[in-house]
Scaffold this motif. Structure first.
Motif, PDB file in Angstrom:
ATOM      1  N   PHE A 120      -7.986 -25.438 -20.976  1.00 23.58           N
ATOM      2  CA  PHE A 120      -7.266 -24.453 -21.200  1.00 23.58           C
ATOM      3  C   PHE A 120      -8.186 -23.223 -21.392  1.00 23.58           C
ATOM      4  CE2 PHE A 120      -5.108 -27.762 -23.452  1.00 23.58           C
ATOM      5  CZ  PHE A 120      -4.226 -27.827 -23.317  1.00 23.58           C
ATOM      6  N   ARG A 121      -7.519 -22.368 -20.659  1.00 22.50           N
ATOM      7  CA  ARG A 121      -8.374 -21.121 -20.591  1.00 22.50           C
ATOM      8  C   ARG A 121      -7.645 -19.769 -20.846  1.00 22.50           C
ATOM      9  NH1 ARG A 121     -11.995 -19.417 -17.527  1.00 22.50           N
ATOM     10  NH2 ARG A 121     -12.861 -21.137 -16.398  1.00 22.50           N
ATOM     11  N   ILE A 122      -8.185 -18.642 -21.386  1.00 25.28           N
ATOM     12  CA  ILE A 122      -7.437 -17.869 -22.267  1.00 25.28           C
ATOM     13  C   ILE A 122      -6.715 -17.039 -20.461  1.00 25.28           C
ATOM     14  CG2 ILE A 122      -9.534 -15.804 -22.177  1.00 25.28           C
ATOM     15  CD1 ILE A 122      -7.830 -15.872 -25.036  1.00 25.28           C
ATOM     16  N   THR A 123      -5.455 -16.195 -21.077  1.00 26.37           N
ATOM     17  CA  THR A 123      -4.947 -15.511 -19.886  1.00 26.37           C
ATOM     18  C   THR A 123      -5.263 -14.475 -20.232  1.00 26.37           C
ATOM     19  OG1 THR A 123      -2.971 -14.991 -21.290  1.00 26.37           O
ATOM     20  CG2 THR A 123      -3.148 -16.942 -19.809  1.00 26.37           C
ATOM     21  N   THR A 170      -1.724 -26.964 -31.398  1.00 26.31           N
ATOM     22  CA  THR A 170      -1.726 -25.483 -31.240  1.00 26.31           C
ATOM     23  C   THR A 170      -2.260 -24.382 -30.070  1.00 26.31           C
ATOM     24  OG1 THR A 170      -2.595 -25.375 -33.434  1.00 26.31           O
ATOM     25  CG2 THR A 170      -3.430 -23.241 -32.269  1.00 26.31           C
ATOM     26  N   LEU A 171      -2.759 -25.707 -29.268  1.00 31.52           N
ATOM     27  CA  LEU A 171      -3.291 -25.336 -27.755  1.00 31.52           C
ATOM     28  C   LEU A 171      -1.904 -25.172 -26.859  1.00 31.52           C
ATOM     29  CD1 LEU A 171      -5.959 -28.180 -27.756  1.00 31.52           C
ATOM     30  CD2 LEU A 171      -6.186 -25.341 -27.230  1.00 31.52           C
ATOM     31  N   TYR A 172      -1.069 -25.547 -27.069  1.00 32.20           N
ATOM     32  CA  TYR A 172       0.065 -25.911 -26.382  1.00 32.20           C
ATOM     33  C   TYR A 172       1.313 -25.090 -26.873  1.00 32.20           C
ATOM     34  CZ  TYR A 172      -1.091 -30.086 -23.703  1.00 32.20           C
ATOM     35  OH  TYR A 172      -1.446 -31.015 -23.034  1.00 32.20           O
ATOM     36  N   ARG A 173       1.179 -24.521 -28.076  1.00 31.59           N
ATOM     37  CA  ARG A 173       2.141 -23.809 -28.851  1.00 31.59           C
ATOM     38  C   ARG A 173       1.886 -22.511 -28.060  1.00 31.59           C
ATOM     39  NH1 ARG A 173       2.060 -23.904 -33.657  1.00 31.59           N
ATOM     40  NH2 ARG A 173       0.649 -23.204 -34.109  1.00 31.59           N
ATOM     41  N   LEU A 174       0.725 -21.840 -27.883  1.00 31.03           N
ATOM     42  CA  LEU A 174      -0.306 -21.401 -27.349  1.00 31.03           C
ATOM     43  C   LEU A 174      -0.303 -20.667 -25.773  1.00 31.03           C
ATOM     44  CD1 LEU A 174      -3.433 -20.866 -29.429  1.00 31.03           C
ATOM     45  CD2 LEU A 174      -2.255 -18.861 -29.795  1.00 31.03           C
ATOM     46  N   GLN A 175      -0.125 -22.536 -25.453  1.00 29.58           N
ATOM     47  CA  GLN A 175       0.467 -21.676 -23.883  1.00 29.58           C
ATOM     48  C   GLN A 175       1.720 -21.600 -23.666  1.00 29.58           C
ATOM     49  OE1 GLN A 175      -1.213 -25.134 -21.022  1.00 29.58           O
ATOM     50  NE2 GLN A 175       0.516 -25.656 -20.308  1.00 29.58           N
ATOM     51  N   ASP A 176       2.505 -21.685 -24.256  1.00 27.03           N
ATOM     52  CA  ASP A 176       4.056 -21.591 -24.180  1.00 27.03           C
ATOM     53  C   ASP A 176       4.624 -20.329 -24.491  1.00 27.03           C
ATOM     54  OD1 ASP A 176       4.970 -24.367 -23.697  1.00 27.03           O
ATOM     55  OD2 ASP A 176       5.493 -24.495 -25.714  1.00 27.03           O
ATOM     56  N   LYS A 177       3.046 -19.276 -24.953  1.00 29.86           N
ATOM     57  CA  LYS A 177       3.486 -18.442 -25.514  1.00 29.86           C
ATOM     58  C   LYS A 177       3.207 -17.538 -24.440  1.00 29.86           C
ATOM     59  CE  LYS A 177       3.237 -18.686 -30.843  1.00 29.86           C
ATOM     60  NZ  LYS A 177       2.592 -17.847 -31.614  1.00 29.86           N
ATOM     61  N   TYR A 227     -10.947 -28.248 -24.252  1.00 29.49           N
ATOM     62  CA  TYR A 227      -9.246 -29.020 -24.159  1.00 29.49           C
ATOM     63  C   TYR A 227      -9.975 -30.004 -25.778  1.00 29.49           C
ATOM     64  CZ  TYR A 227     -14.353 -32.273 -23.725  1.00 29.49           C
ATOM     65  OH  TYR A 227     -15.040 -33.136 -24.884  1.00 29.49           O
ATOM     66  N   GLY A 228      -9.249 -30.659 -25.739  1.00 34.12           N
ATOM     67  CA  GLY A 228      -9.191 -30.666 -27.428  1.00 34.12           C
ATOM     68  C   GLY A 228     -10.303 -30.860 -28.638  1.00 34.12           C
ATOM     69  N   ILE A 229     -11.287 -32.335 -27.814  1.00 35.88           N
ATOM     70  CA  ILE A 229     -11.995 -32.225 -28.749  1.00 35.88           C
ATOM     71  C   ILE A 229     -13.292 -31.174 -28.595  1.00 35.88           C
ATOM     72  CG2 ILE A 229     -14.365 -33.724 -29.259  1.00 35.88           C
ATOM     73  CD1 ILE A 229     -11.860 -35.083 -30.022  1.00 35.88           C
ATOM     74  N   SER A 230     -13.526 -30.292 -27.611  1.00 32.96           N
ATOM     75  CA  SER A 230     -14.598 -29.462 -27.399  1.00 32.96           C
ATOM     76  C   SER A 230     -14.316 -28.339 -28.441  1.00 32.96           C
ATOM     77  CB  SER A 230     -15.287 -28.963 -25.999  1.00 32.96           C
ATOM     78  OG  SER A 230     -13.482 -28.342 -25.331  1.00 32.96           O
ATOM     79  N   VAL A 231     -12.532 -28.036 -28.599  1.00 34.15           N
ATOM     80  CA  VAL A 231     -12.378 -26.978 -29.067  1.00 34.15           C
ATOM     81  C   VAL A 231     -11.863 -27.774 -30.880  1.00 34.15           C
ATOM     82  CG1 VAL A 231      -9.651 -25.749 -29.703  1.00 34.15           C
ATOM     83  CG2 VAL A 231     -10.935 -25.513 -27.411  1.00 34.15           C
ATOM     84  N   LYS A 232     -11.766 -28.586 -31.094  1.00 39.26           N
ATOM     85  CA  LYS A 232     -12.069 -28.925 -32.348  1.00 39.26           C
ATOM     86  C   LYS A 232     -12.956 -28.792 -33.036  1.00 39.26           C
ATOM     87  CE  LYS A 232     -11.245 -32.929 -35.347  1.00 39.26           C
ATOM     88  NZ  LYS A 232     -11.725 -32.637 -36.459  1.00 39.26           N
ATOM     89  N   GLY A 248      -1.106 -17.002 -36.260  1.00 40.36           N
ATOM     90  CA  GLY A 248      -1.935 -17.255 -37.223  1.00 40.36           C
ATOM     91  C   GLY A 248      -3.149 -17.736 -37.019  1.00 40.36           C
ATOM     92  N   GLU A 249      -3.774 -17.695 -38.531  1.00 41.00           N
ATOM     93  CA  GLU A 249      -5.492 -17.778 -38.202  1.00 41.00           C
ATOM     94  C   GLU A 249      -6.084 -18.489 -37.481  1.00 41.00           C
ATOM     95  OE1 GLU A 249      -8.559 -18.413 -41.135  1.00 41.00           O
ATOM     96  OE2 GLU A 249      -7.008 -19.347 -41.649  1.00 41.00           O
ATOM     97  N   LEU A 250      -4.934 -19.243 -37.473  1.00 41.41           N
ATOM     98  CA  LEU A 250      -6.050 -21.086 -36.811  1.00 41.41           C
ATOM     99  C   LEU A 250      -5.623 -21.194 -34.985  1.00 41.41           C
ATOM    100  CD1 LEU A 250      -6.917 -23.462 -36.363  1.00 41.41           C
ATOM    101  CD2 LEU A 250      -4.807 -24.745 -36.198  1.00 41.41           C
ATOM    102  N   GLU A 251      -4.119 -20.175 -34.565  1.00 38.23           N
ATOM    103  CA  GLU A 251      -4.217 -19.846 -33.154  1.00 38.23           C
ATOM    104  C   GLU A 251      -5.329 -18.955 -32.753  1.00 38.23           C
ATOM    105  OE1 GLU A 251       0.135 -19.812 -32.706  1.00 38.23           O
ATOM    106  OE2 GLU A 251       0.022 -18.123 -33.650  1.00 38.23           O
ATOM    107  N   GLU A 252      -5.383 -17.905 -33.763  1.00 37.58           N
ATOM    108  CA  GLU A 252      -6.455 -16.792 -33.686  1.00 37.58           C
ATOM    109  C   GLU A 252      -8.451 -17.614 -32.915  1.00 37.58           C
ATOM    110  OE1 GLU A 252      -8.511 -12.642 -35.113  1.00 37.58           O
ATOM    111  OE2 GLU A 252      -7.203 -13.279 -35.897  1.00 37.58           O
ATOM    112  N   LEU A 253      -8.169 -18.463 -34.566  1.00 38.39           N
ATOM    113  CA  LEU A 253     -10.000 -19.254 -34.381  1.00 38.39           C
ATOM    114  C   LEU A 253      -9.006 -20.208 -32.535  1.00 38.39           C
ATOM    115  CD1 LEU A 253     -10.252 -20.197 -37.840  1.00 38.39           C
ATOM    116  CD2 LEU A 253     -11.438 -18.903 -36.268  1.00 38.39           C
ATOM    117  N   ILE A 254      -8.733 -20.749 -32.463  1.00 38.72           N
ATOM    118  CA  ILE A 254      -8.607 -21.326 -31.149  1.00 38.72           C
ATOM    119  C   ILE A 254      -8.531 -20.598 -30.106  1.00 38.72           C
ATOM    120  CG2 ILE A 254      -6.723 -22.906 -29.818  1.00 38.72           C
ATOM    121  CD1 ILE A 254      -6.393 -24.818 -32.652  1.00 38.72           C
ATOM    122  N   LEU A 255      -8.007 -19.386 -29.853  1.00 40.13           N
ATOM    123  CA  LEU A 255      -8.128 -18.551 -28.845  1.00 40.13           C
ATOM    124  C   LEU A 255      -9.192 -18.207 -28.628  1.00 40.13           C
ATOM    125  CD1 LEU A 255      -5.088 -16.256 -28.854  1.00 40.13           C
ATOM    126  CD2 LEU A 255      -5.275 -17.828 -26.892  1.00 40.13           C
TER     127      LEU A 255
END
Length: 108
Positions: A77-80, A48-55, A24-29, A6-13
């Motif tokens: 958090f760091r991208i894989t 969303t951060l935890y959902r992306l981690q689960d994926k 981390y939460g606040i810096s990503v926000k 989704g769009e929010l997932e993409e923006l957070i990535l």
């Protein structure tokens, strides 16, 4: 990559990539809000951060504790590689679709 995000997932990535290990939460926000001009609830960012981690698109580790945070540690958090592959696939689809819009072609 066949899985759509989704769009929010993409923006957070994207924000996690920009923050390069300091996400981390606040810096990503703050990063997402700064680039979109939208207000996003911190709870939505965390979910969303935890959902992306689960994926498998993000990974995380605990950072050091600070007195300012009441000796609590931040989850950073760091991208894989899978997350980068997903971002590239999303970018490719968007660019391809943008290039097909007749109104945006030169000479119109």
């Amino acid at each position: 990559m066949s899985r759509v995000i989704g769009e929010l997932e993409e923006l957070i990535l994207l924000a996690v990539c920009i923050l390069d290990g300091d996400g981390y939460g606040i810096s990503v926000k703050n990063e997402v809000e700064r680039h979109t001009g939208r207000t996003i609830l911190l709870g939505a960012i965390h979910i969303t951060l935890y959902r992306l981690q689960d994926k498998g698109l993000l990974e995380s580790q605990l950072g050091g504790s600070t007195e300012k945070r009441g000796d609590r540690r931040k989850r950073l958090f760091r991208i894989t590689p899978k997350g980068m592959e997903q971002l590239r696939a999303s970018q490719e689809v968007r660019q391809k679709m943008w290039s097909l819009i007749p109104q945006l072609k030169p000479g119109l």
